[in-house]
Write an enzyme that holds these catalytic residues in place. Sequence first.
Site: not given
Length: 294
Positions: A45-48, A77
């Site tokens: 994912l873009v961020e975790t 986000h």
Amino acid sequence: MSPIRYLHLDVFAATLGGGNHLGVVTDATGWSDAQMQRFARWTNLVETTFLLPPTTPSASYRVRIFTPHKEIPFAGHPSIGSAHAVLACGLAQPTDGLLWQECAAGVLPIRVEGEGASRQLLLQSPPAKVIRQGVDAHPHLAAALAGIDLGVLPPAFVEGGRHWWLAECADEASLRAWQPDHSAIAALAKSTDSLGICVFARCTNPDYQLVVRALPAGVGIVEDPASGAANGLIGAYIAHAEPHGPLARGYVVSQGREIGHDARLLVQIEGDIVWVGGYTHTIVDGTLHWTATE
């Protein structure tokens, strides 16, 4: 390792599936840096994010934010989504309407408005500062803005937790139809150690007053469907440049439609303080079975 609750969230969505993905490991106690990075690389994912007990008494919880490649100190986000997970899992409760998030960028307040499905969370953006302005502010800027008819405010290089280039486009239709030169944006981002460029246009739509496109080539992302931190910088820039203008107290943002998303972000401006947030939806609520090997 015992099973851990894991949430997959849709952050800033105006319609279901329209926002930004976020994975949240709700208890990363005992996980090493390498273990967190390994899992973030696996989710892709873009961020975790990884939730932990706070290390300072003033914080409600602590979060660490990882892209598939590295840890980052702050992002919008992931902060909003992590706060949603904290409330959903009963890990902390707001005090006087605020949660206090500890992250690598410090302890930041998150405003809680409403309850249940109508709840919105808004993050107080770090203070913003304009470093330089104008089309000639950098040799690579003109190429990165090729094809854009500029609006009222001059392009600006802005710092606020992270570095972004901001530019106003003359109108919504032009911005939505714009075909960015991603290689030129990547060159600008690399040469200025910034995330990339974020372009906005004012609108007369009854559902939103600003449309935004964020292109963070500096971290290898072509286009971001919903950008909390970048929208915080845009809000601060507009409020500073037009303190008595129609957007100086806040507005609603539409973002992501050009890449098949539909994000809605709420910006509230109180003097020098900018809050950015919106709704978060829990899409998957499950149990994580993960052996946190190096």
